[in-house]
Design a protein around this motif. Sequence first.
Motif, PDB file in Angstrom:
ATOM      1  N   LEU A  79       0.705  -1.242  -0.012  1.00  0.00           N
ATOM      2  CA  LEU A  79      -0.040  -0.019   0.083  1.00  0.00           C
ATOM      3  C   LEU A  79       0.771   1.186   0.022  1.00  0.00           C
ATOM      4  CD1 LEU A  79      -2.979  -0.809   2.517  1.00  0.00           C
ATOM      5  CD2 LEU A  79      -3.099  -0.627  -0.064  1.00  0.00           C
ATOM      6  N   ILE A  80       2.094   1.198   0.459  1.00  0.00           N
ATOM      7  CA  ILE A  80       3.047   2.301   0.195  1.00  0.00           C
ATOM      8  C   ILE A  80       2.998   2.934  -1.139  1.00  0.00           C
ATOM      9  CG2 ILE A  80       5.317   3.063   0.636  1.00  0.00           C
ATOM     10  CD1 ILE A  80       5.560   0.976   2.821  1.00  0.00           C
ATOM     11  N   LYS A  81       3.058   2.023  -2.219  1.00  0.00           N
ATOM     12  CA  LYS A  81       3.054   2.416  -3.508  1.00  0.00           C
ATOM     13  C   LYS A  81       1.600   3.291  -3.724  1.00  0.00           C
ATOM     14  CE  LYS A  81       3.204   0.860  -8.115  1.00  0.00           C
ATOM     15  NZ  LYS A  81       3.474  -0.477  -8.992  1.00  0.00           N
ATOM     16  N   ASP A  82       0.517   2.835  -3.349  1.00  0.00           N
ATOM     17  CA  ASP A  82      -0.720   3.531  -3.527  1.00  0.00           C
ATOM     18  C   ASP A  82      -0.365   5.019  -2.609  1.00  0.00           C
ATOM     19  OD1 ASP A  82      -1.739   1.318  -4.909  1.00  0.00           O
ATOM     20  OD2 ASP A  82      -2.763   0.679  -2.952  1.00  0.00           O
ATOM     21  N   LEU A  83      -0.032   5.107  -1.544  1.00  0.00           N
ATOM     22  CA  LEU A  83       0.512   6.097  -0.799  1.00  0.00           C
ATOM     23  C   LEU A  83       0.982   7.234  -1.435  1.00  0.00           C
ATOM     24  CD1 LEU A  83      -0.266   7.811   1.820  1.00  0.00           C
ATOM     25  CD2 LEU A  83       2.031   6.747   2.751  1.00  0.00           C
ATOM     26  N   LEU A  84       2.210   6.709  -2.243  1.00  0.00           N
ATOM     27  CA  LEU A  84       3.091   7.620  -2.879  1.00  0.00           C
ATOM     28  C   LEU A  84       2.276   8.261  -4.156  1.00  0.00           C
ATOM     29  CD1 LEU A  84       6.486   5.778  -2.526  1.00  0.00           C
ATOM     30  CD2 LEU A  84       5.761   7.830  -1.442  1.00  0.00           C
ATOM     31  N   GLY A  85       1.565   7.173  -4.691  1.00  0.00           N
ATOM     32  CA  GLY A  85       0.459   7.585  -5.851  1.00  0.00           C
ATOM     33  C   GLY A  85      -0.282   8.773  -5.454  1.00  0.00           C
ATOM     34  N   VAL A  86      -0.959   8.542  -4.331  1.00  0.00           N
ATOM     35  CA  VAL A  86      -1.955   9.610  -3.801  1.00  0.00           C
ATOM     36  C   VAL A  86      -1.353  10.769  -3.436  1.00  0.00           C
ATOM     37  CG1 VAL A  86      -3.497  10.279  -1.824  1.00  0.00           C
ATOM     38  CG2 VAL A  86      -3.563   7.955  -2.936  1.00  0.00           C
ATOM     39  N   ALA A  87      -0.144  10.828  -3.046  1.00  0.00           N
ATOM     40  CA  ALA A  87       0.644  12.148  -2.534  1.00  0.00           C
ATOM     41  C   ALA A  87       1.286  12.792  -3.870  1.00  0.00           C
ATOM     42  CB  ALA A  87       1.962  11.863  -1.986  1.00  0.00           C
ATOM     43  N   LYS A  88       1.404  12.069  -5.024  1.00  0.00           N
ATOM     44  CA  LYS A  88       1.541  12.708  -6.417  1.00  0.00           C
ATOM     45  C   LYS A  88       0.287  13.526  -6.805  1.00  0.00           C
ATOM     46  CE  LYS A  88       3.409  12.353 -10.945  1.00  0.00           C
ATOM     47  NZ  LYS A  88       2.761  13.422 -11.460  1.00  0.00           N
ATOM     48  N   GLN A  89      -0.784  12.654  -6.674  1.00  0.00           N
ATOM     49  CA  GLN A  89      -1.986  13.154  -7.166  1.00  0.00           C
ATOM     50  C   GLN A  89      -2.500  14.548  -6.441  1.00  0.00           C
ATOM     51  OE1 GLN A  89      -4.708   9.896  -6.557  1.00  0.00           O
ATOM     52  NE2 GLN A  89      -4.863   9.422  -8.614  1.00  0.00           N
ATOM     53  N   ILE A  90      -2.154  14.571  -5.172  1.00  0.00           N
ATOM     54  CA  ILE A  90      -2.272  15.840  -4.369  1.00  0.00           C
ATOM     55  C   ILE A  90      -1.426  16.889  -4.796  1.00  0.00           C
ATOM     56  CG2 ILE A  90      -2.021  16.841  -1.860  1.00  0.00           C
ATOM     57  CD1 ILE A  90      -2.920  14.069  -0.857  1.00  0.00           C
ATOM     58  N   PHE A  91      -0.231  16.507  -5.164  1.00  0.00           N
ATOM     59  CA  PHE A  91       0.684  17.523  -5.723  1.00  0.00           C
ATOM     60  C   PHE A  91       0.302  18.144  -6.970  1.00  0.00           C
ATOM     61  CE2 PHE A  91       4.177  18.568  -8.667  1.00  0.00           C
ATOM     62  CZ  PHE A  91       4.741  19.588  -8.018  1.00  0.00           C
ATOM     63  N   ASP A  92      -0.158  17.176  -7.640  1.00  0.00           N
ATOM     64  CA  ASP A  92      -0.779  17.444  -9.176  1.00  0.00           C
ATOM     65  C   ASP A  92      -2.046  18.464  -9.033  1.00  0.00           C
ATOM     66  OD1 ASP A  92       1.301  16.157 -10.504  1.00  0.00           O
ATOM     67  OD2 ASP A  92      -0.340  14.453 -10.926  1.00  0.00           O
ATOM     68  N   HIS A  94      -2.495  20.652  -6.288  1.00  0.00           N
ATOM     69  CA  HIS A  94      -1.933  21.931  -6.022  1.00  0.00           C
ATOM     70  C   HIS A  94      -1.539  22.484  -7.177  1.00  0.00           C
ATOM     71  CE1 HIS A  94      -2.754  21.925  -1.667  1.00  0.00           C
ATOM     72  NE2 HIS A  94      -2.263  20.575  -1.757  1.00  0.00           N
ATOM     73  N   LEU A  95      -0.694  21.764  -8.059  1.00  0.00           N
ATOM     74  CA  LEU A  95      -0.113  22.298  -9.244  1.00  0.00           C
ATOM     75  C   LEU A  95      -0.998  22.874 -10.134  1.00  0.00           C
ATOM     76  CD1 LEU A  95       2.610  23.029 -10.389  1.00  0.00           C
ATOM     77  CD2 LEU A  95       2.655  20.742 -11.716  1.00  0.00           C
ATOM     78  N   ILE A  96      -2.109  22.153 -10.245  1.00  0.00           N
ATOM     79  CA  ILE A  96      -3.215  22.562 -11.286  1.00  0.00           C
ATOM     80  C   ILE A  96      -3.872  23.689 -10.820  1.00  0.00           C
ATOM     81  CG2 ILE A  96      -5.563  22.005 -12.248  1.00  0.00           C
ATOM     82  CD1 ILE A  96      -4.459  19.101 -12.428  1.00  0.00           C
ATOM     83  N   ASN A  97      -4.196  23.696  -9.756  1.00  0.00           N
ATOM     84  CA  ASN A  97      -4.833  25.292  -8.851  1.00  0.00           C
ATOM     85  C   ASN A  97      -3.844  26.328  -8.884  1.00  0.00           C
ATOM     86  OD1 ASN A  97      -7.009  23.757  -8.050  1.00  0.00           O
ATOM     87  ND2 ASN A  97      -6.269  23.238  -6.138  1.00  0.00           N
ATOM     88  N   ALA A  98      -2.498  26.220  -8.706  1.00  0.00           N
ATOM     89  CA  ALA A  98      -1.762  27.372  -8.737  1.00  0.00           C
ATOM     90  C   ALA A  98      -1.658  27.869 -10.278  1.00  0.00           C
ATOM     91  CB  ALA A  98      -0.191  26.766  -8.366  1.00  0.00           C
ATOM     92  N   ILE A  99      -1.351  26.989 -11.291  1.00  0.00           N
ATOM     93  CA  ILE A  99      -1.635  27.368 -12.614  1.00  0.00           C
ATOM     94  C   ILE A  99      -2.875  27.966 -13.053  1.00  0.00           C
ATOM     95  CG2 ILE A  99      -1.802  26.586 -15.103  1.00  0.00           C
ATOM     96  CD1 ILE A  99       0.173  24.423 -14.121  1.00  0.00           C
ATOM     97  N   SER A 100      -3.911  27.452 -12.356  1.00  0.00           N
ATOM     98  CA  SER A 100      -5.304  28.071 -12.801  1.00  0.00           C
ATOM     99  C   SER A 100      -5.324  29.587 -12.280  1.00  0.00           C
ATOM    100  CB  SER A 100      -6.469  27.538 -12.019  1.00  0.00           C
ATOM    101  OG  SER A 100      -7.446  28.049 -12.321  1.00  0.00           O
ATOM    102  N   MET A 101      -4.764  29.781 -10.937  1.00  0.00           N
ATOM    103  CA  MET A 101      -4.771  31.004 -10.266  1.00  0.00           C
ATOM    104  C   MET A 101      -3.986  31.872 -10.985  1.00  0.00           C
ATOM    105  SD  MET A 101      -3.994  31.785  -6.249  1.00  0.00           S
ATOM    106  CE  MET A 101      -3.683  30.105  -5.925  1.00  0.00           C
ATOM    107  N   LEU A 102      -2.667  31.612 -11.605  1.00  0.00           N
ATOM    108  CA  LEU A 102      -1.900  32.410 -12.318  1.00  0.00           C
ATOM    109  C   LEU A 102      -2.550  32.838 -13.645  1.00  0.00           C
ATOM    110  CD1 LEU A 102       1.551  30.639 -11.587  1.00  0.00           C
ATOM    111  CD2 LEU A 102       0.851  32.984 -10.980  1.00  0.00           C
TER     112      LEU A 102
END
Length: 117
Positions: A79-92, A94-102
Amino acid sequence: MIQEIQQFKADFFKALAHPLRIRILEVLCEGDKTVNEIQSLLGSEGSAVSQQLAVLRNKNVVIGRKDGTSVIYSLTDPLIKDLLGVAKQIFDNHLINAISMLENIKKTSADEPSLKS
């Protein structure tokens, strides 16, 4: 019981709180590896990899088993693999929100009349 779970989570996330440890886990998500293989894939010094593997081992995030003169490391829980995948999705996200804001700021700036003296 709730306190024990919260303490486990805190300790678990502390074990993940280093970029090299995350990189090691990402490599191990692809399959079991020796220290030399991990070191080679990460282009990192053996001592640094060994130190971080020790932290991950002490927190029961990875396990090592002897195979002749080598130690082969693996994740203690898939499940650690899943956790790292979820962390990447959260990062993505945040990145999408930041790009949208800019983009909104850029659009708003372009729509506003310029102030000239």
